[in-house]
Design a protein around this motif. Sequence first.
Motif, PDB file in Angstrom:
ATOM      1  N   PHE A  45     -42.214  12.116  43.849  1.00 17.21           N
ATOM      2  CA  PHE A  45     -40.887  12.270  43.244  1.00 17.21           C
ATOM      3  C   PHE A  45     -40.483  13.738  43.183  1.00 17.21           C
ATOM      4  O   PHE A  45     -39.322  14.074  43.431  1.00 17.21           O
ATOM      5  N   PHE A  46     -41.399  14.610  42.847  1.00 20.35           N
ATOM      6  CA  PHE A  46     -41.085  16.045  42.845  1.00 20.35           C
ATOM      7  C   PHE A  46     -40.676  16.505  44.241  1.00 20.35           C
ATOM      8  O   PHE A  46     -39.662  17.197  44.408  1.00 20.35           O
ATOM      9  N   ILE A  47     -41.446  16.117  45.251  1.00 19.61           N
ATOM     10  CA  ILE A  47     -41.156  16.552  46.622  1.00 19.61           C
ATOM     11  C   ILE A  47     -39.819  15.996  47.089  1.00 19.61           C
ATOM     12  O   ILE A  47     -39.041  16.696  47.763  1.00 19.61           O
ATOM     13  N   SER A  48     -39.511  14.743  46.735  1.00 17.31           N
ATOM     14  CA  SER A  48     -38.222  14.158  47.117  1.00 17.31           C
ATOM     15  C   SER A  48     -37.070  14.948  46.514  1.00 17.31           C
ATOM     16  O   SER A  48     -36.060  15.200  47.177  1.00 17.31           O
ATOM     17  N   GLY A  49     -37.213  15.356  45.259  1.00 15.59           N
ATOM     18  CA  GLY A  49     -36.191  16.184  44.637  1.00 15.59           C
ATOM     19  C   GLY A  49     -36.146  17.571  45.227  1.00 15.59           C
ATOM     20  O   GLY A  49     -35.066  18.138  45.455  1.00 15.59           O
ATOM     21  N   TYR A  50     -37.314  18.134  45.512  1.00 14.74           N
ATOM     22  CA  TYR A  50     -37.411  19.492  46.059  1.00 14.74           C
ATOM     23  C   TYR A  50     -36.729  19.603  47.422  1.00 14.74           C
ATOM     24  O   TYR A  50     -36.095  20.611  47.738  1.00 14.74           O
ATOM     25  N   LEU A  51     -36.856  18.569  48.232  1.00 13.52           N
ATOM     26  CA  LEU A  51     -36.300  18.587  49.590  1.00 13.52           C
ATOM     27  C   LEU A  51     -34.878  18.032  49.658  1.00 13.52           C
ATOM     28  O   LEU A  51     -34.305  17.969  50.744  1.00 13.52           O
ATOM     29  N   ALA A 216     -55.584  21.806  31.879  1.00 11.51           N
ATOM     30  CA  ALA A 216     -54.685  21.402  30.796  1.00 11.51           C
ATOM     31  C   ALA A 216     -54.302  19.934  30.930  1.00 11.51           C
ATOM     32  O   ALA A 216     -54.247  19.196  29.933  1.00 11.51           O
ATOM     33  N   SER A 217     -54.065  19.489  32.160  1.00 10.53           N
ATOM     34  CA  SER A 217     -53.687  18.100  32.393  1.00 10.53           C
ATOM     35  C   SER A 217     -54.787  17.140  31.964  1.00 10.53           C
ATOM     36  O   SER A 217     -54.530  16.121  31.313  1.00 10.53           O
ATOM     37  N   ILE A 218     -56.017  17.465  32.310  1.00  6.53           N
ATOM     38  CA  ILE A 218     -57.151  16.608  31.945  1.00  6.53           C
ATOM     39  C   ILE A 218     -57.301  16.537  30.430  1.00  6.53           C
ATOM     40  O   ILE A 218     -57.549  15.462  29.854  1.00  6.53           O
ATOM     41  N   LEU A 219     -57.126  17.689  29.762  1.00  2.25           N
ATOM     42  CA  LEU A 219     -57.215  17.698  28.299  1.00  2.25           C
ATOM     43  C   LEU A 219     -56.112  16.858  27.668  1.00  2.25           C
ATOM     44  O   LEU A 219     -56.369  16.055  26.753  1.00  2.25           O
ATOM     45  N   ASN A 244     -48.755  14.818  33.012  1.00  3.01           N
ATOM     46  CA  ASN A 244     -48.148  14.706  34.343  1.00  3.01           C
ATOM     47  C   ASN A 244     -47.741  16.065  34.901  1.00  3.01           C
ATOM     48  O   ASN A 244     -47.984  16.364  36.079  1.00  3.01           O
ATOM     49  N   ILE A 245     -47.086  16.892  34.068  1.00  2.00           N
ATOM     50  CA  ILE A 245     -46.641  18.208  34.516  1.00  2.00           C
ATOM     51  C   ILE A 245     -47.832  19.061  34.936  1.00  2.00           C
ATOM     52  O   ILE A 245     -47.806  19.741  35.975  1.00  2.00           O
ATOM     53  N   GLY A 246     -48.893  19.047  34.132  1.00  2.59           N
ATOM     54  CA  GLY A 246     -50.087  19.812  34.477  1.00  2.59           C
ATOM     55  C   GLY A 246     -50.703  19.342  35.779  1.00  2.59           C
ATOM     56  O   GLY A 246     -51.106  20.141  36.629  1.00  2.59           O
ATOM     57  N   PHE A 247     -50.783  18.006  35.946  1.00  2.99           N
ATOM     58  CA  PHE A 247     -51.336  17.457  37.188  1.00  2.99           C
ATOM     59  C   PHE A 247     -50.472  17.841  38.379  1.00  2.99           C
ATOM     60  O   PHE A 247     -50.981  18.283  39.419  1.00  2.99           O
ATOM     61  N   LEU A 248     -49.159  17.667  38.240  1.00  2.00           N
ATOM     62  CA  LEU A 248     -48.230  17.956  39.333  1.00  2.00           C
ATOM     63  C   LEU A 248     -48.380  19.386  39.823  1.00  2.00           C
ATOM     64  O   LEU A 248     -48.605  19.621  41.023  1.00  2.00           O
ATOM     65  N   PHE A 249     -48.283  20.352  38.914  1.00  2.00           N
ATOM     66  CA  PHE A 249     -48.336  21.744  39.339  1.00  2.00           C
ATOM     67  C   PHE A 249     -49.755  22.186  39.675  1.00  2.00           C
ATOM     68  O   PHE A 249     -49.948  23.085  40.500  1.00  2.00           O
ATOM     69  N   GLY A 250     -50.746  21.540  39.073  1.00  2.00           N
ATOM     70  CA  GLY A 250     -52.118  21.823  39.486  1.00  2.00           C
ATOM     71  C   GLY A 250     -52.349  21.466  40.945  1.00  2.00           C
ATOM     72  O   GLY A 250     -52.951  22.238  41.701  1.00  2.00           O
ATOM     73  N   ILE A 251     -51.867  20.294  41.348  1.00  2.00           N
ATOM     74  CA  ILE A 251     -52.004  19.871  42.743  1.00  2.00           C
ATOM     75  C   ILE A 251     -51.147  20.735  43.669  1.00  2.00           C
ATOM     76  O   ILE A 251     -51.593  21.166  44.746  1.00  2.00           O
TER      77      ILE A 251
END
Length: 342
Positions: A45-51, A216-219, A244-251
Amino acid sequence: MKERINWIDWAKALAVCSVVFCHLPQSQEWFYYRYLQALTMVIFFFISGYLKKDRGSDKENWNKYLHGLVIPYILYNIIVYPYWILKYYLSNGALPDFFHAMKPLLGALFFEHENSFCEPLNGPLWYLPAILIMHITIDLCRKTKHQHVIMISLCVISFVLYAANKYWYFAPNLTPMGLMRNLPYYYIGYLFGHYRLFRNCNWKRDLICSIFCLSASILFFTWHLDAFFSDQHMLHIILFYPANIGFLFGILYGCKVLNGIRHSIVTNISIGTLIIVGLHIVAVTVVNYAIEILLHTNGVCYSWYEALPITILIILIIYPLILCCKKKAPIFIGRTIVSQTS
């Protein structure tokens, strides 16, 4: 053809492989499985919005949506329907009657919905109509003077509806639930793309940011699960978003670390995202059945070290189809020509 963005190819490739991994039977008691299963889709979803392009006529946009979202959704549901018939026959010893044969078709028509009258035909495709709705929403909002106010308001509403649905379960699945849960990440991606943010790569900085965000996401996700088991409903919902935000930007930061590494396999897996999403359920079923026969077991439940090589095997099975469709049938990868997919 526009030059591909390598870190986005890495992100899409890792995300779609994670989708396959999470659709292999594993125990819900394992933390890593619940973590990936709950958070992976935010990347798409982030990538779809980004592009999402800032310009383009309605005709150009709808031509893009038709080839990138609508036609693939229809095609992969049609392709999987004979598999559903065969699976029903093997499970019940007879072909379905008219009512049961129509249930998956109605499910696909209503965006992989499930109730007493319909069921998902190709469940993983739910995100395509969700992204289509998000694209259309952005298009409509951009015609007003207050597009960002409207979008922020819709994101807040989506949070409220998602929180309420987790308690009362009033929303149909799968697309409406996914739409409510993922609209904020699509909009964040759109803002980053619109304002040309998140473009520069510095592997040392990106590595530190990746480790920090994932930690942070895992915590937050651990706290999120604890809140669920202790019946702290609102805290459980609120914590889901920073996880979710931590996971998204971590990846994403991790993929930017890999930006200097280009490989055709990564690029092709990214290009073939729709093929993998559309067909992997069939491949997973076949591989699971083969393993059951070989091991003489009734059902399988994999550990991560077993699921990982099986995921690679399934990607290898589908990979030749990606190469073939790139050259001969690009409609299956969501384009009339090969280009960066959204």
